[in-house]
Design a protein around this motif. Structure first.
Motif, PDB file in Angstrom:
ATOM      1  N   MET A 100       0.820  -1.218   0.000  1.00  0.00           N
ATOM      2  CA  MET A 100       0.000   0.000   0.000  1.00  0.00           C
ATOM      3  C   MET A 100       0.851   1.263   0.000  1.00  0.00           C
ATOM      4  N   ILE A 101       1.924   1.286   0.759  1.00  0.00           N
ATOM      5  CA  ILE A 101       2.683   2.527   0.905  1.00  0.00           C
ATOM      6  C   ILE A 101       3.790   2.681  -0.128  1.00  0.00           C
ATOM      7  N   TYR A 102       4.093   1.630  -0.873  1.00  0.00           N
ATOM      8  CA  TYR A 102       5.154   1.723  -1.877  1.00  0.00           C
ATOM      9  C   TYR A 102       4.627   2.500  -3.087  1.00  0.00           C
ATOM     10  N   PHE A 164      10.548  -9.815  -4.900  1.00  0.00           N
ATOM     11  CA  PHE A 164       9.931 -10.197  -6.175  1.00  0.00           C
ATOM     12  C   PHE A 164       8.983  -9.096  -6.652  1.00  0.00           C
ATOM     13  N   TYR A 165       8.138  -8.647  -5.747  1.00  0.00           N
ATOM     14  CA  TYR A 165       7.159  -7.615  -6.099  1.00  0.00           C
ATOM     15  C   TYR A 165       7.849  -6.338  -6.583  1.00  0.00           C
ATOM     16  N   VAL A 166       8.799  -5.861  -5.817  1.00  0.00           N
ATOM     17  CA  VAL A 166       9.460  -4.597  -6.164  1.00  0.00           C
ATOM     18  C   VAL A 166      10.237  -4.727  -7.475  1.00  0.00           C
ATOM     19  N   ASN A 167      10.926  -5.834  -7.670  1.00  0.00           N
ATOM     20  CA  ASN A 167      11.766  -5.987  -8.859  1.00  0.00           C
ATOM     21  C   ASN A 167      10.994  -6.336 -10.126  1.00  0.00           C
ATOM     22  N   ARG A 168       9.840  -6.973  -9.979  1.00  0.00           N
ATOM     23  CA  ARG A 168       9.121  -7.430 -11.161  1.00  0.00           C
ATOM     24  C   ARG A 168       7.850  -6.641 -11.469  1.00  0.00           C
ATOM     25  N   TRP A 169       7.146  -6.167 -10.430  1.00  0.00           N
ATOM     26  CA  TRP A 169       5.805  -5.633 -10.659  1.00  0.00           C
ATOM     27  C   TRP A 169       5.623  -4.192 -10.257  1.00  0.00           C
ATOM     28  N   ALA A 170       6.355  -3.711  -9.313  1.00  0.00           N
ATOM     29  CA  ALA A 170       6.116  -2.358  -8.798  1.00  0.00           C
ATOM     30  C   ALA A 170       6.919  -1.360  -9.623  1.00  0.00           C
ATOM     31  N   PHE A 171       6.408  -1.045 -10.765  1.00  0.00           N
ATOM     32  CA  PHE A 171       7.091  -0.130 -11.659  1.00  0.00           C
ATOM     33  C   PHE A 171       7.308   1.172 -10.915  1.00  0.00           C
ATOM     34  N   SER A 172       8.545   1.480 -10.661  1.00  0.00           N
ATOM     35  CA  SER A 172       8.913   2.627  -9.835  1.00  0.00           C
ATOM     36  C   SER A 172       8.297   3.912 -10.344  1.00  0.00           C
ATOM     37  N   VAL A 173       7.802   4.663  -9.404  1.00  0.00           N
ATOM     38  CA  VAL A 173       7.257   5.984  -9.696  1.00  0.00           C
ATOM     39  C   VAL A 173       8.292   6.994  -9.225  1.00  0.00           C
ATOM     40  N   THR A 174       8.672   7.885 -10.084  1.00  0.00           N
ATOM     41  CA  THR A 174       9.667   8.878  -9.724  1.00  0.00           C
ATOM     42  C   THR A 174       9.055   9.858  -8.718  1.00  0.00           C
ATOM     43  N   PRO A 175       9.719  10.004  -7.566  1.00  0.00           N
ATOM     44  CA  PRO A 175       9.179  10.928  -6.564  1.00  0.00           C
ATOM     45  C   PRO A 175       9.231  12.368  -7.069  1.00  0.00           C
ATOM     46  N   LYS A 176       8.264  13.156  -6.634  1.00  0.00           N
ATOM     47  CA  LYS A 176       8.216  14.576  -6.992  1.00  0.00           C
ATOM     48  C   LYS A 176       9.234  15.325  -6.153  1.00  0.00           C
ATOM     49  N   SER A 177       9.945  16.256  -6.788  1.00  0.00           N
ATOM     50  CA  SER A 177      10.924  17.017  -6.010  1.00  0.00           C
ATOM     51  C   SER A 177      10.355  18.308  -5.514  1.00  0.00           C
TER      52      SER A 177
END
Length: 177
Positions: A100-102, A164-177
């Motif tokens: 949820m928080i990622y 597994f989740y972070v590397n395969r499915w959680a397409f990183s969202v670029t944090p807002k600066s």
């Protein structure tokens, strides 16, 4: 916006802060859904584990004490009380909180929820079944496996699924600066 608010919205520090706050709230939230989990998670998991033990040649009778929050597996040599701690529910809740928080798209979060619930359920069944087999074959080892090895395996399983989740499915969202 305060520095703490900005930190909570961005980068790894924000994730760690959100995670720490959620870990403070999780035990209270978990205590409110524990009775629901008794019927939707603990009981089906215990039933499947009992059937698997039967299939493995360990005759097992399942007794339901759902109002008391546990099931009992009666085997020839052992009586196991399968409680919420035995099923990996709290570890599952930690996994779901991290999903949820990622910072990931909602579709990735949904896939993570489905992955976590089904994987932790299957893992819980195998864990209880494995302990039942150990209890049947080497009763003196149950304490070691239950108290020490399974706790390490729970943590390892959680970290494996999260990685597994972070590397395969959680397409990183670029944090807002």
């Amino acid at each position: 916006m305060s520095n703490l608010s900005r930190l909570a919205q961005q980068g790894p520090g924000g994730f760690v802060l959100r995670f720490a706050l959620c870990m403070l709230v999780l035990p209270v939230a978990y205590s409110h859904v524990e009775s629901l989990l008794t019927y939707s998670y603990l009981w089906p998991l215990s039933l499947i584990a009992a059937r698997l033990l039967d299939l493995c040649g360990v005759p097992t009778v399942l007794f339901l004490y759902l109002d008391d929050g546990f099931c009992a597996l009666q085997m020839e040599r052992n009586l196991f009380h399968v409680e919420h701690d035995c099923t990996g529910e709290f570890w599952l809740c930690i996994f779901l909180v991290t999903i949820m928080i990622y910072p990931a798209p909602w579709i990735a979060k949904l896939r993570g929820f489905l992955l976590g619930i089904s994987s932790f359920f299957a893992y819980g069944v195998l864990r209880v079944t494995g302990l039942g087999l150990i209890g049947h074959l080497a009763p003196s080892w149950v304490g070691f496996f239950h108290i020490y090895l399974m706790v390490v395996l729970n943590l390892g399983f959680l970290l494996f699924l999260w990685t597994f989740y972070v590397n395969r499915w959680a397409f990183s969202v670029t944090p807002k600066s």
